[in-house]
Design a protein around this motif. Structure first.
Motif, PDB file in Angstrom:
ATOM      1  N   THR A  91      42.786  38.222  25.393  1.00 27.84           N
ATOM      2  CA  THR A  91      42.572  39.639  25.115  1.00 27.84           C
ATOM      3  C   THR A  91      41.191  39.997  25.618  1.00 27.84           C
ATOM      4  OG1 THR A  91      41.658  39.132  22.945  1.00 27.84           O
ATOM      5  CG2 THR A  91      44.000  39.619  23.034  1.00 27.84           C
ATOM      6  N   GLY A  92      41.001  41.232  26.017  1.00 29.38           N
ATOM      7  CA  GLY A  92      39.679  41.657  26.430  1.00 29.38           C
ATOM      8  C   GLY A  92      39.715  42.589  27.616  1.00 29.38           C
ATOM      9  N   GLU A  93      38.540  43.107  27.918  1.00 27.88           N
ATOM     10  CA  GLU A  93      38.386  44.057  28.999  1.00 27.88           C
ATOM     11  C   GLU A  93      37.687  43.460  30.211  1.00 27.88           C
ATOM     12  OE1 GLU A  93      39.616  47.177  29.062  1.00 27.88           O
ATOM     13  OE2 GLU A  93      40.589  46.658  27.169  1.00 27.88           O
ATOM     14  N   LEU A  94      37.010  42.333  30.050  1.00 23.63           N
ATOM     15  CA  LEU A  94      36.280  41.730  31.158  1.00 23.63           C
ATOM     16  C   LEU A  94      37.239  41.035  32.113  1.00 23.63           C
ATOM     17  CD1 LEU A  94      33.315  40.072  29.242  1.00 23.63           C
ATOM     18  CD2 LEU A  94      33.266  42.198  30.535  1.00 23.63           C
ATOM     19  N   GLU A  95      36.945  41.142  33.392  1.00 25.91           N
ATOM     20  CA  GLU A  95      37.753  40.446  34.384  1.00 25.91           C
ATOM     21  C   GLU A  95      37.074  39.126  34.716  1.00 25.91           C
ATOM     22  OE1 GLU A  95      38.183  43.037  37.713  1.00 25.91           O
ATOM     23  OE2 GLU A  95      39.836  44.124  36.782  1.00 25.91           O
ATOM     24  N   TYR A  96      37.807  38.046  34.593  1.00 24.91           N
ATOM     25  CA  TYR A  96      37.287  36.727  34.950  1.00 24.91           C
ATOM     26  C   TYR A  96      38.025  36.300  36.210  1.00 24.91           C
ATOM     27  CZ  TYR A  96      35.517  31.998  34.521  1.00 24.91           C
ATOM     28  OH  TYR A  96      34.864  30.816  34.744  1.00 24.91           O
ATOM     29  N   ARG A  97      37.297  36.146  37.298  1.00 22.87           N
ATOM     30  CA  ARG A  97      37.904  35.818  38.589  1.00 22.87           C
ATOM     31  C   ARG A  97      37.697  34.331  38.899  1.00 22.87           C
ATOM     32  NH1 ARG A  97      35.592  40.905  39.416  1.00 22.87           N
ATOM     33  NH2 ARG A  97      37.164  42.482  39.858  1.00 22.87           N
ATOM     34  N   PHE A  98      38.707  33.757  39.507  1.00 20.32           N
ATOM     35  CA  PHE A  98      38.663  32.351  39.913  1.00 20.32           C
ATOM     36  C   PHE A  98      39.553  32.191  41.124  1.00 20.32           C
ATOM     37  CE2 PHE A  98      41.987  33.011  36.877  1.00 20.32           C
ATOM     38  CZ  PHE A  98      43.060  32.304  37.362  1.00 20.32           C
ATOM     39  N   SER A  99      39.318  31.149  41.888  1.00 20.24           N
ATOM     40  CA  SER A  99      40.100  30.938  43.104  1.00 20.24           C
ATOM     41  C   SER A  99      41.135  29.841  42.883  1.00 20.24           C
ATOM     42  CB  SER A  99      39.191  30.565  44.275  1.00 20.24           C
ATOM     43  OG  SER A  99      38.539  29.357  44.011  1.00 20.24           O
ATOM     44  N   THR A 100      42.294  30.068  43.476  1.00 15.08           N
ATOM     45  CA  THR A 100      43.362  29.061  43.474  1.00 15.08           C
ATOM     46  C   THR A 100      43.857  28.950  44.905  1.00 15.08           C
ATOM     47  OG1 THR A 100      45.077  30.684  43.048  1.00 15.08           O
ATOM     48  CG2 THR A 100      44.123  29.606  41.145  1.00 15.08           C
ATOM     49  N   GLY A 101      43.593  27.824  45.495  1.00 16.75           N
ATOM     50  CA  GLY A 101      44.023  27.634  46.878  1.00 16.75           C
ATOM     51  C   GLY A 101      43.332  28.625  47.788  1.00 16.75           C
ATOM     52  N   ASP A 102      44.083  29.569  48.320  1.00 12.34           N
ATOM     53  CA  ASP A 102      43.513  30.547  49.231  1.00 12.34           C
ATOM     54  C   ASP A 102      43.475  31.954  48.636  1.00 12.34           C
ATOM     55  OD1 ASP A 102      46.193  30.899  49.155  1.00 12.34           O
ATOM     56  OD2 ASP A 102      46.484  31.069  51.319  1.00 12.34           O
ATOM     57  N   ALA A 103      43.697  32.083  47.336  1.00 12.90           N
ATOM     58  CA  ALA A 103      43.705  33.398  46.699  1.00 12.90           C
ATOM     59  C   ALA A 103      42.706  33.442  45.546  1.00 12.90           C
ATOM     60  CB  ALA A 103      45.099  33.711  46.174  1.00 12.90           C
ATOM     61  N   ILE A 104      42.214  34.644  45.275  1.00  6.87           N
ATOM     62  CA  ILE A 104      41.331  34.860  44.130  1.00  6.87           C
ATOM     63  C   ILE A 104      42.159  35.569  43.063  1.00  6.87           C
ATOM     64  CG2 ILE A 104      39.293  36.036  43.295  1.00  6.87           C
ATOM     65  CD1 ILE A 104      38.086  35.661  46.067  1.00  6.87           C
ATOM     66  N   ARG A 105      42.199  34.984  41.899  1.00 11.76           N
ATOM     67  CA  ARG A 105      42.992  35.514  40.778  1.00 11.76           C
ATOM     68  C   ARG A 105      42.056  36.116  39.738  1.00 11.76           C
ATOM     69  NH1 ARG A 105      48.334  35.079  42.460  1.00 11.76           N
ATOM     70  NH2 ARG A 105      48.437  33.201  43.706  1.00 11.76           N
ATOM     71  N   THR A 106      42.633  36.948  38.877  1.00  7.54           N
ATOM     72  CA  THR A 106      41.853  37.605  37.828  1.00  7.54           C
ATOM     73  C   THR A 106      42.582  37.475  36.507  1.00  7.54           C
ATOM     74  OG1 THR A 106      41.038  39.215  39.429  1.00  7.54           O
ATOM     75  CG2 THR A 106      40.833  39.795  37.118  1.00  7.54           C
ATOM     76  N   ALA A 146      50.060  16.089  34.543  1.00  7.91           N
ATOM     77  CA  ALA A 146      50.251  16.915  35.742  1.00  7.91           C
ATOM     78  C   ALA A 146      48.895  17.460  36.191  1.00  7.91           C
ATOM     79  CB  ALA A 146      51.228  18.045  35.459  1.00  7.91           C
ATOM     80  N   PRO A 147      48.088  16.639  36.861  1.00  6.34           N
ATOM     81  CA  PRO A 147      46.729  17.067  37.215  1.00  6.34           C
ATOM     82  C   PRO A 147      46.690  18.258  38.163  1.00  6.34           C
ATOM     83  CG  PRO A 147      47.259  14.978  38.254  1.00  6.34           C
ATOM     84  CD  PRO A 147      48.379  15.299  37.317  1.00  6.34           C
ATOM     85  N   GLU A 148      47.734  18.474  38.949  1.00  5.20           N
ATOM     86  CA  GLU A 148      47.734  19.591  39.889  1.00  5.20           C
ATOM     87  C   GLU A 148      47.855  20.946  39.190  1.00  5.20           C
ATOM     88  OE1 GLU A 148      51.926  18.123  39.424  1.00  5.20           O
ATOM     89  OE2 GLU A 148      49.997  17.180  39.784  1.00  5.20           O
ATOM     90  N   TRP A 149      48.195  20.964  37.925  1.00  5.37           N
ATOM     91  CA  TRP A 149      48.309  22.220  37.181  1.00  5.37           C
ATOM     92  C   TRP A 149      46.958  22.732  36.704  1.00  5.37           C
ATOM     93  CZ3 TRP A 149      53.217  21.606  33.629  1.00  5.37           C
ATOM     94  CH2 TRP A 149      54.341  21.497  34.442  1.00  5.37           C
ATOM     95  N   ILE A 150      45.926  21.908  36.696  1.00  3.13           N
ATOM     96  CA  ILE A 150      44.590  22.343  36.292  1.00  3.13           C
ATOM     97  C   ILE A 150      44.007  23.150  37.447  1.00  3.13           C
ATOM     98  CG2 ILE A 150      42.283  21.629  35.577  1.00  3.13           C
ATOM     99  CD1 ILE A 150      44.365  20.856  33.531  1.00  3.13           C
ATOM    100  N   VAL A 151      43.700  24.420  37.181  1.00  8.52           N
ATOM    101  CA  VAL A 151      43.196  25.302  38.222  1.00  8.52           C
ATOM    102  C   VAL A 151      41.674  25.387  38.174  1.00  8.52           C
ATOM    103  CG1 VAL A 151      43.215  27.666  39.084  1.00  8.52           C
ATOM    104  CG2 VAL A 151      45.316  26.636  38.246  1.00  8.52           C
ATOM    105  N   LEU A 152      41.124  25.560  36.977  1.00  6.68           N
ATOM    106  CA  LEU A 152      39.680  25.728  36.837  1.00  6.68           C
ATOM    107  C   LEU A 152      39.203  24.969  35.611  1.00  6.68           C
ATOM    108  CD1 LEU A 152      37.134  27.356  37.826  1.00  6.68           C
ATOM    109  CD2 LEU A 152      37.668  28.916  35.985  1.00  6.68           C
TER     110      LEU A 152
END
Length: 182
Positions: A91-106, A146-152
């Motif tokens: 929950t919240g209003e802040l956007e937390y951005r992180f990269s996965t592969g070649d895309a930036i997610r929020t 499943a170590p590949e499921w850890i993104v950040l």
């Protein structure tokens, strides 16, 4: 006792042989007739045995592959269950951005969740197309399965690729905070 053949019966009636000798010869003939002969395996039998051995090896390899696949599926199911059970509500209003592969997610998070992510207390995992927040203990269990499921994960210290260029040495003096909002 084996039956004597007609010739032996005639010789016995004529008194030319004794009954014990006829019985002994009949036993020997019976044993010789029914005994397992030690034959050398023919080429066809050898080929059949070789084919049987190859089939057994193939079956073992296929069975091992099936077991490995089943074990992998079981580990993924366990990891999925851990994520579903331990995920943190976002929950919240802040956007937390992180990269996965070649895309930036929020992800939308509040200030408390953002601080926990930056400190490494929370970890972002990918489950299918969605991303979830997990506490460190649960993320460690997921990493085992499943170590590949850890993104950040800011809590682990993964050493960057070893490059000894001058630029790396120059930029090493500038510290980039983990909680940088971009």
């Amino acid at each position: 006792m084996a039956k004597p053949n007609p010739l032996q019966q005639q010789l016995l009636k004529a008194g030319l042989v004794k009954k014990s000798k006829v019985a002994e010869v009949a036993r020997e003939q019976h044993v010789a007739h029914h005994a397992k002969a030690t034959k050398t395996p023919s080429e066809i039998q050898q080929e059949a045995e070789r084919a049987r051995a190859e089939k057994t090896d193939r079956d073992r390899a296929l069975q091992a592959e099936r077991k490995a696949h089943a074990r992998n599926a079981e580990l993924r199911a366990q990891a999925r269950q851990i994520i579903e059970d331990k995920k943190q509500p976002r929950t919240g209003e802040l956007e937390y951005r992180f990269s996965t592969g070649d895309a930036i997610r929020t992800l939308r998070v509040n200030e408390d969740l953002r601080k926990k992510l930056a400190a490494g207390v929370l970890v972002i995992v990918q489950l299918g197309e969605r991303f979830e927040l997990l506490p460190r203990a649960a993320a460690d269990k997921v990493r085992e399965r499943a170590p590949e499921w850890i993104v950040l994960d800011h809590g682990t210290s993964i050493a960057p690729a070893a490059s000894h260029s001058e630029d790396d040495a120059y930029y090493a003096q500038f510290v980039v905070p983990d909680d940088l909002i971009w």
